[in-house]
Design an enzyme around this catalytic site. Structure first.
Site, PDB file in Angstrom:
ATOM      1  N   CYS A   1       0.847  -1.200   0.000  1.00  0.00           N
ATOM      2  CA  CYS A   1       0.000   0.000   0.000  1.00  0.00           C
ATOM      3  C   CYS A   1       0.877   1.242   0.000  1.00  0.00           C
ATOM      4  CB  CYS A   1      -0.933   0.012   1.216  1.00  0.00           C
ATOM      5  SG  CYS A   1      -0.036   0.068   2.783  1.00  0.00           S
TER       6      CYS A   1
ATOM      7  N   CYS B   1       3.595   1.751   2.603  1.00  0.00           N
ATOM      8  CA  CYS B   1       4.882   1.077   2.361  1.00  0.00           C
ATOM      9  C   CYS B   1       5.813   1.967   1.541  1.00  0.00           C
ATOM     10  CB  CYS B   1       4.666  -0.242   1.624  1.00  0.00           C
ATOM     11  SG  CYS B   1       3.637  -1.440   2.491  1.00  0.00           S
TER      12      CYS B   1
ATOM     13  N   CYS C   1      44.584 -20.098 -14.585  1.00  0.00           N
ATOM     14  CA  CYS C   1      44.943 -20.431 -13.201  1.00  0.00           C
ATOM     15  C   CYS C   1      44.021 -19.686 -12.249  1.00  0.00           C
ATOM     16  CB  CYS C   1      46.396 -20.076 -12.914  1.00  0.00           C
ATOM     17  SG  CYS C   1      46.723 -18.305 -12.970  1.00  0.00           S
TER      18      CYS C   1
ATOM     19  N   CYS D   1      43.450 -15.902 -12.490  1.00  0.00           N
ATOM     20  CA  CYS D   1      42.472 -15.447 -13.493  1.00  0.00           C
ATOM     21  C   CYS D   1      41.072 -15.405 -12.889  1.00  0.00           C
ATOM     22  CB  CYS D   1      42.468 -16.371 -14.709  1.00  0.00           C
ATOM     23  SG  CYS D   1      44.050 -16.530 -15.552  1.00  0.00           S
TER      24      CYS D   1
ATOM     25  N   ASP E   1      12.525 -36.050  12.664  1.00  0.00           N
ATOM     26  CA  ASP E   1      11.073 -36.018  12.818  1.00  0.00           C
ATOM     27  C   ASP E   1      10.578 -37.466  12.769  1.00  0.00           C
ATOM     28  OD1 ASP E   1       8.369 -34.958  12.726  1.00  0.00           O
ATOM     29  OD2 ASP E   1       8.375 -35.586  10.629  1.00  0.00           O
TER      30      ASP E   1
ATOM     31  N   ASP F   1      10.173 -33.971   6.761  1.00  0.00           N
ATOM     32  CA  ASP F   1       9.529 -34.103   5.450  1.00  0.00           C
ATOM     33  C   ASP F   1       8.282 -33.251   5.297  1.00  0.00           C
ATOM     34  OD1 ASP F   1       7.881 -35.575   7.198  1.00  0.00           O
ATOM     35  OD2 ASP F   1       7.129 -36.774   5.514  1.00  0.00           O
TER      36      ASP F   1
ATOM     37  N   ASP G   1       7.884 -28.933   9.425  1.00  0.00           N
ATOM     38  CA  ASP G   1       9.309 -29.122   9.726  1.00  0.00           C
ATOM     39  C   ASP G   1      10.164 -27.984   9.166  1.00  0.00           C
ATOM     40  OD1 ASP G   1       8.966 -31.627  11.006  1.00  0.00           O
ATOM     41  OD2 ASP G   1       8.863 -32.621   9.060  1.00  0.00           O
TER      42      ASP G   1
END
Length: 802
Positions: free
Chosen positions: A16, A19, A83, A86, A495, A690, A694
């Site tokens: 808005c 902001c 090398c 570079c 978990d 998973d 988590d």
């Protein structure tokens, strides 16, 4: 503002006018800044004094307020780097450009990855800047065959090497005269003969070193080309000087070093060829992943089957896959059943049964049934494409351990040139006063033995091979820093649901007859509860026919009541049975207690007010979970379980798999706090999960490990993805990290040790230039060869006490 500059930034997160006003106000508070923020275009236009501010300061200000600045990423192919000096120079220059947030240059892959602000700069400007440094650069073309391009470059290197070797071989004979006092034909010692052979090697074959040296020096840098050009030129032009003296009659036996310059160039080309050949093998894992892709698909159009190229498949297309063919793209089966070999994705060799509505993954192998499927993900959105992207990003990223080598590489060549000059001065003034040749030979040896290449290759080659080998085993590291961090892990938090267990309840125990089971499954078949689904599947496996329910009623907290074919069914706990005056025999009561102690959900079944059965349902532990946890313990790693389940269920699962520490009854939002508690105790924590809940814990942990069968949110939040969900891959991931870091340390030890020992030995005059050149040529080869040992790495964790 007398000296002003204007920049435009794309801002994200504004919702808005408040902001945009807030950002504008904050920017205008800075001295000599005039900012305007447009909410509609989501852009900030900032006028400022470049002597006081830079763009990064404005970006930091905006981000500190909680908004974002749009960043784009481009990958560039760079050729001409010889090398670490570079790659270090290009990286430094790119990072100093206006609008560049971060740039990394990888010597091994010959690529740069640049994050930049599109309103400040663009990819073409980045390419132009690199080209001004004297290197060839282009935007990476993912459709271009990188393998064939590298093969052509390797072939070109080989041709140059062969020509150089043919011209240098006769000159090499002169070294045997010096070393072994051998007799050789007079032609070989003729100055004109040596001049004719050495000149094309110096200025045609070796012209690349002059070009590279000129471009670097012109831009204020110095690399390996400078060392080679200066060293070989010193030997060549001193030989010219001696030859002129010979022609003038000033000497009858000129001291020529044509063989030194020519043989040095040949040896360096030989080393570069071996290095390029070895480096090409580091990307084999990526090539193997790319080769897994199907080339075409069988599409159903107007009732006819038509073969089309894979890139013409679109989401929603109906495809047919026959036995022995690869699944072309990710999709869902709409007709037929089969078994799919998903070993390329999960490492599991046993085919997985697939039916209607099941998901299939592109590039997996259809084994024994014809299926019709709908394409759901194509092109760069498929599972394999995402895996390839993760591996590419990991292989092109830098590990923190590389920083020291990068810093040293930036100053290495000027320091070596300084040491070579000092060596020359010391020799000509103190060691052999007034004698030119020994001073020249010693300083040339210093120049050609120094090798910044080995320093630059030490880390990225190991990261490339290590992450590639891990990917072949279903372990995806998202970057080099995560490879380095993983080897420090001493605590792993798992978990429970979907990680240690399969995440879907199944019937583990049933005592009763088939009629009772049939009535029970019929009563449960319309329920969406996971426990009901487990019971129905169990009855179907027994090939029982389910009928219709006349009445159904859920009894909250206790169970269900149902009427089926004039049979009154009660399914539930002790309280439900007691409320209906159904008594429990002692052995049934004992069984019930036993199941509950094991963390199972046990239900009593009564038909027409008579107890006829008992059934237990539980989320079963994954295959190999116990073995995986034992391996982690053997590695000296503490393992804990984190779950929202009650303590009894959690303890029962933990006991099955050998976990000692259980953190139960935890709300999803509390998981990250539990990880923080462990970290406060000084532990290096990896979290394995998973699910969506988590994700905060995965981010909070030192290393987040997502199970590949889990949600996209969890996978996105993680630093490592384990494909297929096999817990045995967790100890393998840690071992892969340890082996890779160990390999990097070996490489760095060799690279630093070689230069620290080699340069003083050369300065003392103990090495002939050609020996120094051979050592330099082989030093980088040895680093790459050592990294390639990781390709044969067996991901079998070692015991800590072994």
């Amino acid at each position: 503002m007398a000296n002003t500059k204007k920049t435009t930034l794309d801002i994200t997160g504004m919702t808005c006018a408040a902001c945009s006003n807030r950002i504008e106000k904050k920017l205008n508070k800075l001295d000599d800044v005039n900012a305007q923020v447009n909410l509609t275009t989501e852009k900030a236009t900032v006028e400022y004094n470049p002597d006081q501010h830079d763009v990064q300061e404005f970006i930091n200000t905006i981000q500190h307020l909680g908004y974002g600045v749009a960043v784009e990423t481009v990958e560039l192919d760079i050729t001409g780097m010889t090398c670490a000096a570079c790659s270090s120079r290009i990286e430094k220059v790119l990072n100093k450009m206006d609008g560049v947030q971060n740039a990394t240059v990888n010597l091994t892959t010959e690529q740069a990855k640049v994050d930049y602000y599109p309103e400040e700069t663009d990819a073409d400007k980045l390419v132009t800047r690199i080209q001004k440094l004297g290197y060839d650069a282009s935007i990476k073309d993912n459709n271009k065959d990188q393998t064939s391009r590298k093969a052509e470059a390797l072939q070109h290197k080989l041709i140059k090497l062969i020509i150089s070797a043919v011209l240098s071989l006769p000159l090499l004979m002169l070294m045997f005269v010096h070393l072994f006092n051998m007799h050789i034909p007079a032609l070989f010692t003729n100055p004109w003969f040596q001049f004719i052979l050495a000149t094309p090697v110096q200025f045609i074959i070796g012209w690349q070193f002059y070009v590279g040296a000129y471009k670097n020096l012109r831009n204020g840098g110095a690399n390996m080309d400078v060392l080679v050009a200066v060293g070989t030129s010193a030997a060549y032009f001193y030989s010219i000087y001696e030859m002129v003296r010979w022609l003038n009659g000033s000497t009858t036996q000129p001291h020529l070093y044509f063989e030194t310059s020519a043989v040095l160039i040949t040896l360096i080309l030989f080393g570069k060829y071996l290095e390029a050949r070895a480096k090409s093998q580091t990307t084999n894992a990526l090539g193997e992943l790319l080769s897994l892709q199907a080339k075409e698909a069988r599409i159903l159009k107007d009732g006819n089957e038509v073969m089309i190229p894979l890139n013409e498949v679109h989401v929603g297309d109906t495809l047919i896959v026959k036995p022995g063919e690869k699944i072309p793209v990710d999709g869902k089966i709409i007709k037929g059943m089969t078994a799919i070999d998903e070993s390329m994705l999960t490492g599991e060799s046993i085919p997985v049964e697939k039916n209607v509505d099941d998901t299939v993954i592109g590039s997996t192998m259809n084994k024994n049934g014809t299926i019709t499927m709908t394409a759901t993900k194509v092109g760069g959105d498929t599972a394999l494409a995402n895996i390839i992207k993760v591996v590419e990003e990991a292989q092109s990223s830098k590990a923190p351990i590389q920083r020291l080598a990068d810093i040293i590489s930036g100053y290495f060549v000027p320091i070596v040139v300084g040491i070579a000059l000092l060596t020359f001065i010391v020799w000509i003034t103190l060691v052999t006063p007034g004698t030119f040749e020994p001073a020249l030979v010693a300083s040339i040896s210093v120049l050609v033995i120094a090798c910044p290449c080995a320093l630059g290759l030490a880390t990225p080659t190991s990261i490339m091979v290590g992450t590639g080998r891990a990917a072949e085993n279903g372990i995806l590291f998202k970057g080099g820093e995560f490879v380095e961090r993983t080897h420090q892990i001493d605590t792993i938090v798992l978990d429970k649901t979907g990680t240690i267990t399969n995440g879907r309840p199944v019937v583990t125990d049933y005592h009763g007859d088939n009629q009772t089971l049939q009535l029970l499954a019929t009563a449960e078949k319309d329920s969406e509860h996971p426990l009901a689904e487990a019971i129905v599947n169990y009855a179907k496996e027994k090939q029982l026919i389910l009928t219709e329910t006349t009445t159904f009623k859920a009894v909250p907290g206790h169970g269900i009541e149902a009427t089926i074919d004039h049979h009154y069914i009660l399914v539930g706990n002790r309280k439900l049975m007691a409320d209906n005056d159904i008594s429990l025999p002692k052995h049934i009561s004992d069984d019930l207690t036993h199941y509950e102690r094991d963390g199972k959900t046990a239900m009593l079944i009564a038909v027409n007010y008579s107890l006829t059965g008992i059934i237990a349902v539980a989320d079963t532990v994954k295959d190999h979970a116990k073995d995986a946890i034992k391996q982690l313990h053997d590695m000296g790693i503490e393992v804990a379980m984190l779950t929202g389940d009650n303590k009894n269920t959690a303890q029962a699962i933990a006991k099955q798999v050998g976990i000692d520490t259980v953190i139960a009854d935890i709300l999803p939002e509390e998981k990250a706090a539990q990880i923080a508690k462990l970290q406060q105790q000084g532990k290096k924590v990896a979290m394995v999960g998973d699910g969506v809940n988590d994700a905060p814990a995965l981010v909070k942990a030192d290393i987040g490990i997502a199970i590949g069968t889990g949600t996209e949110v969890a996978i996105e939040a993680a630093d490592i993805t384990i494909l297929g969900g096999d817990l045995m891959l967790i100890p393998k991931a840690i071992y892969a990290s340890k082996a890779t870091i160990r390999n990097i340390r070996q490489n760095l030890f060799w690279a630093f040790g070689y230069n620290i020992a080699g340069i003083p030995i050369a300065a003392l005059g103990l090495l002939a230039p050609w020996v120094a050149g051979a050592a330099m040529a082989l030093s980088s080869v040895s680093v790459v060869t050592n990294a390639l040992r990781l390709k044969k790495m067996r991901l079998e964790p070692r015991r800590k006490d072994a």
